[in-house]
Write an enzyme that holds these catalytic residues in place. Structure first.
Site, short mmCIF file in Angstrom:
data_model
loop_
_atom_site.label_atom_id
_atom_site.label_comp_id
_atom_site.label_asym_id
_atom_site.label_seq_id
_atom_site.Cartn_x
_atom_site.Cartn_y
_atom_site.Cartn_z
N ASP A 31 0.87 -1.16 -0.03
CA ASP A 31 0.11 -0.19 0.01
C ASP A 31 1.09 1.19 -0.05
OD1 ASP A 31 -2.40 -1.40 0.53
OD2 ASP A 31 -1.33 -2.22 2.20
N GLU B 11 1.66 -6.59 -5.32
CA GLU B 11 1.32 -5.26 -6.68
C GLU B 11 2.67 -4.66 -6.92
OE1 GLU B 11 -2.21 -3.26 -6.74
OE2 GLU B 11 -1.34 -1.34 -7.71
O1 TRH Z 1 4.32 -6.21 0.61
P1 TRH Z 1 3.30 -6.82 -0.35
O2 TRH Z 1 2.71 -8.15 -0.13
O3 TRH Z 1 2.19 -5.75 -0.50
C1 TRH Z 1 0.76 -5.85 -0.61
C2 TRH Z 1 0.17 -5.69 0.46
O4 TRH Z 1 -0.08 -6.91 1.10
C3 TRH Z 1 -1.36 -5.07 0.37
O5 TRH Z 1 -2.15 -5.06 1.69
C4 TRH Z 1 -1.80 -5.83 -1.04
O6 TRH Z 1 -2.98 -5.38 -1.16
C5 TRH Z 1 -1.19 -5.75 -2.10
O7 TRH Z 1 0.45 -6.20 -1.81
C6 TRH Z 1 -1.51 -6.19 -3.29
O8 TRH Z 1 3.80 -6.82 -2.02
P2 TRH Z 1 4.21 -5.51 -2.70
O9 TRH Z 1 2.91 -4.78 -3.24
O10 TRH Z 1 5.17 -5.91 -3.67
O11 TRH Z 1 5.03 -4.19 -2.01
C7 TRH Z 1 6.11 -4.48 -1.60
C8 TRH Z 1 6.73 -3.17 -1.44
O12 TRH Z 1 7.92 -3.20 -0.56
C9 TRH Z 1 7.25 -2.45 -2.74
O13 TRH Z 1 6.94 -1.39 -3.05
C10 TRH Z 1 8.78 -2.86 -2.93
C11 TRH Z 1 9.28 -3.03 -1.60
N1 TRH Z 1 10.47 -3.34 -1.14
C12 TRH Z 1 11.55 -2.56 -0.80
O14 TRH Z 1 11.46 -1.43 -0.77
N2 TRH Z 1 12.60 -3.33 -0.17
C13 TRH Z 1 12.69 -4.60 -0.28
O15 TRH Z 1 13.69 -5.23 0.28
C14 TRH Z 1 11.60 -5.60 -0.80
C15 TRH Z 1 11.53 -6.75 -0.70
C16 TRH Z 1 10.58 -4.71 -1.03
#
Ligand code: TRH
Length: 393
Positions: free
Chosen positions: A21, A288
């Site tokens: 999010d 996402e």
């Molecule tokens: O963390 P996610 O699973 O996030 C979500 C939430 O669960 C949310 O509620 C749901 O609705 C949505 O997914 C679909 O996965 P996502 O979307 O990939 O987000 C991870 C974020 O973290 C992304 O902006 C990348 C960042 N990130 C870093 O900045 N550093 C890291 O080391 C990693 C692994 C990720």
């Protein structure tokens, strides 16, 4: 390209869980400020979660500034602030009633947008841009749907992304250059280049808990080629640690079995995570934002969708694959579908991995073609401005 540069835009973000999010919302807020000179006020209810992807964030502050964005703690009741000319509810969060009342008192009222989750499903285009009238107040809220076609809001993609990525990928090249792992972060706890065999496959793994993990780890360990996997600490770690027969690790831990070397990473800041994705030959991503960023690497990916009620996430998965595989030859399409389905249904990947591994050169060419298609679309921030300009005339 700003509408009225001096007027702020308010962007609201509720962290439901994990980092997606705030990850999605932050990227957009930063791009609006950086590329369109919009004074963005970003309201976030969980600054501690934000800090995981941007370590500069101080969770103790009510107001702070980063990359040209004013970041406000979203408290209840909300701090007094006059609404800006555009108000965005990111990912369907609910605005405080008192703020909505203040919006209604403005003439004209702000443009109010509900920025929804990304989906490749066809219905998205039919909903994009539709108004939803407030039940009591003289306000309309408009659906703004990210997506993969010109009939949707598009994807958040920075203007210089392709060039920056291509420069990084060609400079990093194969590990013999010695630069790729130390470029990822300054603290150099990643693979020392001298430990990476020239033909090693570089993998990043960011997933939820997944019962398919042991079979994947086993396939990597027992294959004929070195596989170096980087895993940020998080949801998948208990299953990985159990497979190695180790206690929960700390960042920097390295585990080896057979052909597999697995390195545990801390959570990286978002830009460093991008570079990690650019560095790898294949990325396992989730949710996402990491999913979208992996598509922008021009390298193959495997997506674990966020599980939703009634298996709605599997419909999302299939809809994406329909688009992603539209120009891919039939055997590679079948393999991609089978592998992604198995990963999401948490089925055994032992027999599938060698087939996917063998197909990586062809899938890499395909991933580049897909990225080129995406790069040709108008990005979400630009579409947002065009949409708002219509209502702000
Ligand atoms: O963390 P996610 O699973 O996030 C979500 C939430 O669960 C949310 O509620 C749901 O609705 C949505 O997914 C679909 O996965 P996502 O979307 O990939 O987000 C991870 C974020 O973290 C992304 O902006 C990348 C960042 N990130 C870093 O900045 N550093 C890291 O080391 C990693 C692994 C990720």
């Amino acid at each position: 390209m700003s509408v009225v540069p001096s007027m702020p835009w308010d962007v609201f973000c509720t962290v439901i869980d994990n980092y997606g999010d705030i990850g999605v919302t932050w990227r957009l807020a930063r791009q609006l400020a950086r590329e369109h000179d919009i004074p963005v006020r970003l309201w976030v209810d969980d600054l501690a979660a934000f800090r995981h992807i941007r370590p500069e964030i101080d969770p103790a502050l009510d107001t702070q500034h980063l990359a040209g964005v004013e970041i406000r703690r979203w408290t209840s009741p909300l701090a007094a602030a006059e609404p800006g000319e555009v108000v965005i509810e990111a990912l369907a969060c609910d605005l405080p009633d008192e703020f909505v009342a203040r919006m209604a008192a403005h003439s004209p009222p702000p443009v109010w947008l509900n920025l929804e989750y990304l989906s490749a499903e066809d219905w998205v285009a039919g909903v994009h841009g539709l108004p939803s009238p407030h039940p009591r107040l003289p306000l309309n809220k408009y659906f703004f749907m990210p997506g993969y076609t010109d009939q949707t809001g598009g994807l958040t993609r920075e203007s210089g992304l392709s060039a920056e990525r291509d420069a990084f990928q060609s400079a990093a090249g194969r590990p013999s250059s010695g630069s790729w792992c130390t470029d990822v972060a300054e603290d150099a706890i990643f693979f020392p280049p001298e430990e990476l065999p020239a033909d090693a496959l570089r993998v990043s793994l960011f997933s939820y808990q997944n019962r398919a993990l042991p079979s994947l780890l086993q396939a990597w360990a027992s294959g004929g080629q070195a596989v170096h996997v980087m895993v940020p600490l998080g949801k998948a770690m208990p299953e990985i640690a159990a497979w190695f027969g180790e206690p929960m690790p700390s960042p920097g831990s390295v585990w080896r079995r057979g052909a597999l070397t697995l390195r545990v990473l801390p959570m990286l800041d978002q830009d460093a995570y991008d570079r990690l994705l650019w560095s790898c030959d294949i990325n396992f991503v989730r949710g996402e934002d990491s999913f979208v960023r992996a598509q922008f690497t021009a390298r193959p990916l495997v997506w674990q969708a966020y599980v939703q009620n009634d298996d709605a996430h599997l419909a999302k998965l299939d809809a994406f694959l329909d688009r992603y595989c539209a120009n891919l030859e039939a055997p590679l399409t079948a393999l991609t579908r089978t592998f992604w389905r198995a990963w999401n249904e948490q089925a055994d990947l032992g027999a599938l991995w060698p087939r996917l591994r063998a197909a990586l050169p062809a899938l890499t060419a395909h991933a580049r073609a897909w990225d080129t298609e995406l790069a040709a679309q108008t990005d979400l921030a630009t579409n947002l401005l065009t949409f708002c300009r219509k209502w702000l005339k």
